[in-house]
Scaffold this active site. Structure first.
Site, PDB file in Angstrom:
ATOM      1  N   GLY A   1     -24.865 -58.144  66.166  1.00  0.00           N
ATOM      2  CA  GLY A   1     -25.516 -56.852  66.365  1.00  0.00           C
ATOM      3  C   GLY A   1     -24.657 -55.945  67.223  1.00  0.00           C
ATOM      4  O   GLY A   1     -23.452 -56.154  67.355  1.00  0.00           O
ATOM      5  N   ALA A   2     -25.290 -54.901  67.808  1.00  0.00           N
ATOM      6  CA  ALA A   2     -24.565 -53.862  68.569  1.00  0.00           C
ATOM      7  C   ALA A   2     -23.419 -53.346  67.704  1.00  0.00           C
ATOM      8  O   ALA A   2     -22.260 -53.288  68.128  1.00  0.00           O
ATOM      9  CB  ALA A   2     -24.068 -54.390  69.911  1.00  0.00           C
ATOM     10  N   LEU A   3     -23.765 -52.998  66.492  1.00  0.00           N
ATOM     11  CA  LEU A   3     -22.742 -52.683  65.483  1.00  0.00           C
ATOM     12  C   LEU A   3     -22.012 -51.378  65.785  1.00  0.00           C
ATOM     13  O   LEU A   3     -22.574 -50.440  66.339  1.00  0.00           O
ATOM     14  CB  LEU A   3     -23.397 -52.590  64.096  1.00  0.00           C
ATOM     15  CG  LEU A   3     -24.175 -53.836  63.636  1.00  0.00           C
ATOM     16  CD1 LEU A   3     -24.688 -53.645  62.203  1.00  0.00           C
ATOM     17  CD2 LEU A   3     -23.345 -55.106  63.731  1.00  0.00           C
TER      18      LEU A   3
ATOM     19  N   GLY B   1     -16.128 -50.864  63.625  1.00  0.00           N
ATOM     20  CA  GLY B   1     -15.412 -52.076  63.211  1.00  0.00           C
ATOM     21  C   GLY B   1     -16.275 -52.901  62.264  1.00  0.00           C
ATOM     22  O   GLY B   1     -15.812 -53.364  61.209  1.00  0.00           O
ATOM     23  N   HIS B   2     -17.547 -53.057  62.632  1.00  0.00           N
ATOM     24  CA  HIS B   2     -18.469 -53.770  61.741  1.00  0.00           C
ATOM     25  C   HIS B   2     -18.649 -53.004  60.424  1.00  0.00           C
ATOM     26  O   HIS B   2     -18.754 -53.596  59.354  1.00  0.00           O
ATOM     27  CB  HIS B   2     -19.838 -53.927  62.400  1.00  0.00           C
ATOM     28  CG  HIS B   2     -19.845 -54.796  63.617  1.00  0.00           C
ATOM     29  ND1 HIS B   2     -20.039 -54.291  64.875  1.00  0.00           N
ATOM     30  CD2 HIS B   2     -19.669 -56.133  63.761  1.00  0.00           C
ATOM     31  CE1 HIS B   2     -20.007 -55.283  65.758  1.00  0.00           C
ATOM     32  NE2 HIS B   2     -19.770 -56.409  65.114  1.00  0.00           N
TER      33      HIS B   2
ATOM     34  N   GLN C   1     -22.401 -69.947  71.852  1.00  0.00           N
ATOM     35  CA  GLN C   1     -21.018 -69.530  72.093  1.00  0.00           C
ATOM     36  C   GLN C   1     -20.840 -68.784  73.418  1.00  0.00           C
ATOM     37  O   GLN C   1     -19.764 -68.254  73.674  1.00  0.00           O
ATOM     38  CB  GLN C   1     -20.476 -68.713  70.918  1.00  0.00           C
ATOM     39  CG  GLN C   1     -21.081 -67.338  70.744  1.00  0.00           C
ATOM     40  CD  GLN C   1     -20.669 -66.699  69.414  1.00  0.00           C
ATOM     41  OE1 GLN C   1     -21.136 -67.094  68.356  1.00  0.00           O
ATOM     42  NE2 GLN C   1     -19.789 -65.705  69.476  1.00  0.00           N
TER      43      GLN C   1
ATOM     44  N   ASP D   1     -10.904 -60.394  66.227  1.00  0.00           N
ATOM     45  CA  ASP D   1     -11.079 -61.745  66.766  1.00  0.00           C
ATOM     46  C   ASP D   1     -10.143 -62.669  65.990  1.00  0.00           C
ATOM     47  O   ASP D   1     -10.575 -63.493  65.177  1.00  0.00           O
ATOM     48  CB  ASP D   1     -12.538 -62.177  66.607  1.00  0.00           C
ATOM     49  CG  ASP D   1     -13.467 -61.284  67.417  1.00  0.00           C
ATOM     50  OD1 ASP D   1     -13.313 -61.219  68.634  1.00  0.00           O
ATOM     51  OD2 ASP D   1     -14.326 -60.617  66.809  1.00  0.00           O
TER      52      ASP D   1
ATOM     53  N   SER E   1     -15.265 -52.400  70.048  1.00  0.00           N
ATOM     54  CA  SER E   1     -15.899 -53.654  70.459  1.00  0.00           C
ATOM     55  C   SER E   1     -17.303 -53.350  70.950  1.00  0.00           C
ATOM     56  O   SER E   1     -17.535 -52.302  71.566  1.00  0.00           O
ATOM     57  CB  SER E   1     -15.094 -54.281  71.595  1.00  0.00           C
ATOM     58  OG  SER E   1     -15.869 -55.258  72.269  1.00  0.00           O
ATOM     59  N   SER E   2     -18.216 -54.267  70.696  1.00  0.00           N
ATOM     60  CA  SER E   2     -19.586 -54.080  71.194  1.00  0.00           C
ATOM     61  C   SER E   2     -19.588 -54.010  72.711  1.00  0.00           C
ATOM     62  O   SER E   2     -20.467 -53.408  73.326  1.00  0.00           O
ATOM     63  CB  SER E   2     -20.478 -55.234  70.741  1.00  0.00           C
ATOM     64  OG  SER E   2     -20.457 -55.325  69.335  1.00  0.00           O
TER      65      SER E   2
END
Ligand code: PAF
Length: 288
Positions: free
Chosen positions: A30-32, A35-36, A60, A150, A185-186
């Site tokens: 989430g927190a798109l 990039g997403h 994680q 990533d 990045s989120s």
């Protein structure tokens, strides 16, 4: 219209509807951001059914990491998914993903998961590979899309799919950057305006390294390091690592290495830990 389902049972009709089509998944926490959006658009381009998963995976996160404060922005995420033409968002509860509670059986990443991010975040890649495996089982795709931002995660997912004979194609999608170079990045939303300016040191270091690819590995490392060091010495950033690695196993490349490499770094700006990398093609000075 993008549908939202919270259970595997809710997802089933969508999978059944595309039993003969190409199904794709983009996994997210989430927190798109843009990039997403690129991942989702690529999936939309390549697949008949696009599933986006939204799940902040507790496995994680380390005990002192940002699991509790990780941004949860489902309403905005759904708008972005709709914009990208996602068919269905699967946002399961932790009880569905971990039906037995804390899992006893997990996916071990091996040596490639113990360096760089793995060294600074013990257990991180076990958590990532375990959830990726689970979400592949739950969403049953032909293709799965991951960001190159990533890079170590992407390499490990590829390796897991190879080593465990998993029937899915892994697609890497290039990093998206703000105009000034900051990788999307989120976690960027944690940065104050001043910290955001400081955070540009990361991408500047990578681009400085990129300038030296024809001068060999040491020159690349030195150029990147020369950008990071003043900020580190002034206490504005705290560098976890700067590494130039072979993308196949994430081991450091030798000074005479030539071929594909990844220049990767991680640093803390204030309380926010950021990672970034650039894929490079190196020419060894000896080879010229
Ligand atoms: O890259 C991420 O957002 C996460 O590591 C992933 C792949 C969704 C697994 O939780």
């Amino acid at each position: 219209m993008t549908a939202l389902v919270h259970t595997r049972a809710g997802l089933q009709p969508f999978l059944d509807g595309f039993a003969n089509g190409k199904r794709g998944v983009a996994m997210t926490m989430g927190a798109l951001h843009e990039g997403h959006l690129e991942l989702l658009k690529k999936a939309r381009h390549d697949c008949d059914l696009v599933v986006a998963t939204i799940f902040v995976n507790p496995l994680q996160f380390g005990p002192n990491e940002d699991f509790d404060r990780y941004p949860r922005t489902l309403d905005d995420d759904l708008k972005l998914c709709a914009e990208a033409g996602v068919d269905v968002v699967y946002a399961p509860a932790v009880e569905e993903v971990y039906p037995g509670g804390q899992p006893i059986v997990k996916v071990t990443p091996g040596p490639m998961g113990e360096v760089l991010e793995g060294a600074f975040r013990p257990g991180f890649f076990t958590g990532v590979l375990t959830i990726v495996n689970k979400l592949l089982n739950l969403t049953d795709p032909h293709m799965a899309f991951f960001g190159q931002k990533d890079a170590q995660q992407l390499a490990l997912v590829r390796r897991m799919v190879l080593d465990l004979n998993m029937p899915v194609e892994i697609v890497g999608v290039p990093t998206v950057r703000d105009e000034d170079g900051l990788a999307k990045s989120s976690r960027n939303r944690y940065l104050s305006p001043e910290e955001r300016t400081t955070a540009l040191t990361l991408s500047r270091a990578l681009f400085a390294g990129q300038e030296k690819t024809t001068d060999g590995a040491d020159a690349v490392r030195e150029a990147a390091s020369a950008v990071l060091e003043p900020a580190a010495q002034a206490g504005r950033i705290d560098v976890d690592y700067l590494a130039l690695v072979d993308p196949r196993d994430f081991s450091e490349v030798s000074p005479t290495f030539s071929g594909e490499a990844v220049l990767a770094l991680a640093a803390r700006v204030g309380t926010t830990r950021l990672i970034d990398n650039l894929p490079l093609i190196l020419t060894s000075p000896g080879a010229r």
